[in-house]
Design a protein around this motif. Structure first.
Motif, PDB file in Angstrom:
ATOM      1  N   ARG A 178       0.832  -1.206   0.000  1.00  0.00           N
ATOM      2  CA  ARG A 178       0.000   0.000   0.000  1.00  0.00           C
ATOM      3  C   ARG A 178       0.867   1.257   0.000  1.00  0.00           C
ATOM      4  NH1 ARG A 178      -4.632  -1.938   4.394  1.00  0.00           N
ATOM      5  NH2 ARG A 178      -6.045  -2.915   2.871  1.00  0.00           N
ATOM      6  N   ARG A 179       1.962   1.259   0.755  1.00  0.00           N
ATOM      7  CA  ARG A 179       2.874   2.404   0.737  1.00  0.00           C
ATOM      8  C   ARG A 179       3.513   2.566  -0.631  1.00  0.00           C
ATOM      9  NH1 ARG A 179       4.426   0.290   5.843  1.00  0.00           N
ATOM     10  NH2 ARG A 179       6.251  -0.700   4.862  1.00  0.00           N
ATOM     11  N   ALA A 180       3.913   1.450  -1.236  1.00  0.00           N
ATOM     12  CA  ALA A 180       4.543   1.513  -2.555  1.00  0.00           C
ATOM     13  C   ALA A 180       3.570   2.042  -3.600  1.00  0.00           C
ATOM     14  CB  ALA A 180       5.060   0.128  -2.955  1.00  0.00           C
ATOM     15  N   VAL A 181       2.345   1.531  -3.598  1.00  0.00           N
ATOM     16  CA  VAL A 181       1.340   1.981  -4.574  1.00  0.00           C
ATOM     17  C   VAL A 181       1.069   3.472  -4.400  1.00  0.00           C
ATOM     18  CG1 VAL A 181      -1.101   1.781  -5.203  1.00  0.00           C
ATOM     19  CG2 VAL A 181       0.285  -0.285  -4.883  1.00  0.00           C
ATOM     20  N   GLU A 221       7.321  -5.261  -8.963  1.00  0.00           N
ATOM     21  CA  GLU A 221       7.866  -4.326  -7.980  1.00  0.00           C
ATOM     22  C   GLU A 221       9.370  -4.183  -8.125  1.00  0.00           C
ATOM     23  OE1 GLU A 221       8.148  -3.639  -3.133  1.00  0.00           O
ATOM     24  OE2 GLU A 221       7.238  -5.466  -3.932  1.00  0.00           O
ATOM     25  N   ASN A 222      10.062  -5.261  -8.473  1.00  0.00           N
ATOM     26  CA  ASN A 222      11.518  -5.270  -8.485  1.00  0.00           C
ATOM     27  C   ASN A 222      12.125  -5.164  -9.879  1.00  0.00           C
ATOM     28  OD1 ASN A 222      11.981  -5.726  -5.560  1.00  0.00           O
ATOM     29  ND2 ASN A 222      10.894  -7.640  -5.946  1.00  0.00           N
ATOM     30  N   GLU A 223      11.303  -5.010 -10.911  1.00  0.00           N
ATOM     31  CA  GLU A 223      11.819  -4.874 -12.275  1.00  0.00           C
ATOM     32  C   GLU A 223      12.445  -3.491 -12.446  1.00  0.00           C
ATOM     33  OE1 GLU A 223      13.149  -4.988 -15.774  1.00  0.00           O
ATOM     34  OE2 GLU A 223      12.236  -6.819 -14.983  1.00  0.00           O
ATOM     35  N   PRO A 224      13.768  -3.409 -12.650  1.00  0.00           N
ATOM     36  CA  PRO A 224      14.431  -2.095 -12.635  1.00  0.00           C
ATOM     37  C   PRO A 224      14.047  -1.174 -13.786  1.00  0.00           C
ATOM     38  CG  PRO A 224      15.970  -3.830 -13.287  1.00  0.00           C
ATOM     39  CD  PRO A 224      14.733  -4.515 -12.827  1.00  0.00           C
ATOM     40  N   ASP A 225      13.651  -1.726 -14.928  1.00  0.00           N
ATOM     41  CA  ASP A 225      13.396  -0.892 -16.103  1.00  0.00           C
ATOM     42  C   ASP A 225      11.928  -0.494 -16.262  1.00  0.00           C
ATOM     43  OD1 ASP A 225      16.092  -1.039 -16.832  1.00  0.00           O
ATOM     44  OD2 ASP A 225      15.767  -2.940 -17.898  1.00  0.00           O
ATOM     45  N   LEU A 226      11.094  -0.850 -15.298  1.00  0.00           N
ATOM     46  CA  LEU A 226       9.666  -0.545 -15.417  1.00  0.00           C
ATOM     47  C   LEU A 226       9.365   0.798 -14.753  1.00  0.00           C
ATOM     48  CD1 LEU A 226       7.190  -2.069 -16.573  1.00  0.00           C
ATOM     49  CD2 LEU A 226       6.674  -2.788 -14.237  1.00  0.00           C
ATOM     50  N   PRO A 227       8.714   1.725 -15.448  1.00  0.00           N
ATOM     51  CA  PRO A 227       8.376   3.016 -14.819  1.00  0.00           C
ATOM     52  C   PRO A 227       7.425   2.829 -13.644  1.00  0.00           C
ATOM     53  CG  PRO A 227       8.090   3.086 -17.220  1.00  0.00           C
ATOM     54  CD  PRO A 227       8.287   1.650 -16.849  1.00  0.00           C
TER      55      PRO A 227
END
Length: 254
Positions: A178-181, A221-227
């Protein structure tokens, strides 16, 4: 996870579930256009029957996301009011209470959701494994949606145990997401990559594999290249199935 065009195989995906009577995978949506009736059999008020309602809720959500109209009803017991109240706390949407209300609606498919060892109605049947009755009660103040996540984290055909450690882990994961979103929502919106959307749909169309959906979200969540804007849209989309209220903290400071 680069965006790719959806494959022809993905375009033909349809929700399939294991029929507990035969062990075979069957289409959950009717072959011809029409209504699917989801009938839930939960004769007692306990965590196992609450899990039965949760699986039915997921089934209804998945069918609706695929464009299938659904009529859902509950066949309960003497403690039906208590069961419904607990289900509402877990974000389970209400079920109708009488099979008479569906008369004349012309459903093309009927699916029964039952606990293992419970009633054995005719027709397609989804069996839900028990929740360990020896598990302690949830600690006072436990977020009911954390209980929902804990149950979603196990396949429905696998017995579940809800001890304090399991509920604490689910509560921590829920708060983290929830914090990340909420933080991702401050970034410019970006579309969900077709590959990611396809992975989510492929998971839940494959016998309601919700743990598979959760694995996709962890990769996103952990994909580095995803905006971050695409992460937000992915989680909001998946939550239409999961019902975890992942966007609850929108508007909080980044």
């Amino acid at each position: 996870m680069p965006a790719t065009a959806p494959s022809s195989a993905y375009a033909r995906l349809v929700l399939r579930i294991t029929d507990a009577r035969t062990g075979a995978l069957v289409d959950a949506a009717p072959a011809r256009r029409g209504l699917t009736r989801v009938e839930v059999h939960a004769p007692a008020f306990d965590t196992t029957n609450l899990r039965v309602l949760l699986v039915a809720d997921l089934l209804v959500r998945a069918l609706e996301l695929g464009g299938t109209p659904v009529w859902a009803l509950l066949t309960g017991g003497r403690e039906e009011a208590e069961l419904r109240a607990s289900a509402a706390a877990l974000g389970i949407r209400p079920f109708e209470g009488s099979r008479d209300v569906s008369a004349g609606l012309g459903e093309a498919q009927v699916i029964h959701v039952v606990g293992e060892g419970g009633v054995e109605p005719d027709g397609v049947r989804i069996a839900v494994a028990h929740v360990d009755p020896a598990a302690p009660a949830a600690p006072e103040g436990t977020d009911p949606i954390a209980l929902r996540l804990a149950l979603l984290s196990r396949r429905r055909d696998t017995p579940a145990r809800l001890d304090a450690a399991v509920l604490a882990d689910a509560g921590a994961a829920l708060a983290h997401w929830r914090r990340a979103v909420a933080a991702w929502a401050h970034r410019p919106s970006r579309p969900i990559p077709d590959e990611v959307r396809g992975q989510l749909r492929a998971a839940w169309e494959d016998d309601l594999d919700v743990p598979g959906v959760l694995r996709v979200l962890r990769r996103v969540e952990n994909e580095p290249d995803l905006p971050d804007g695409a992460r937000f849209e992915t989680y909001a989309y998946a939550d239409r199935l999961l019902g975890l209220d992942l966007t609850r903290d929108l508007g909080t400071p980044a």
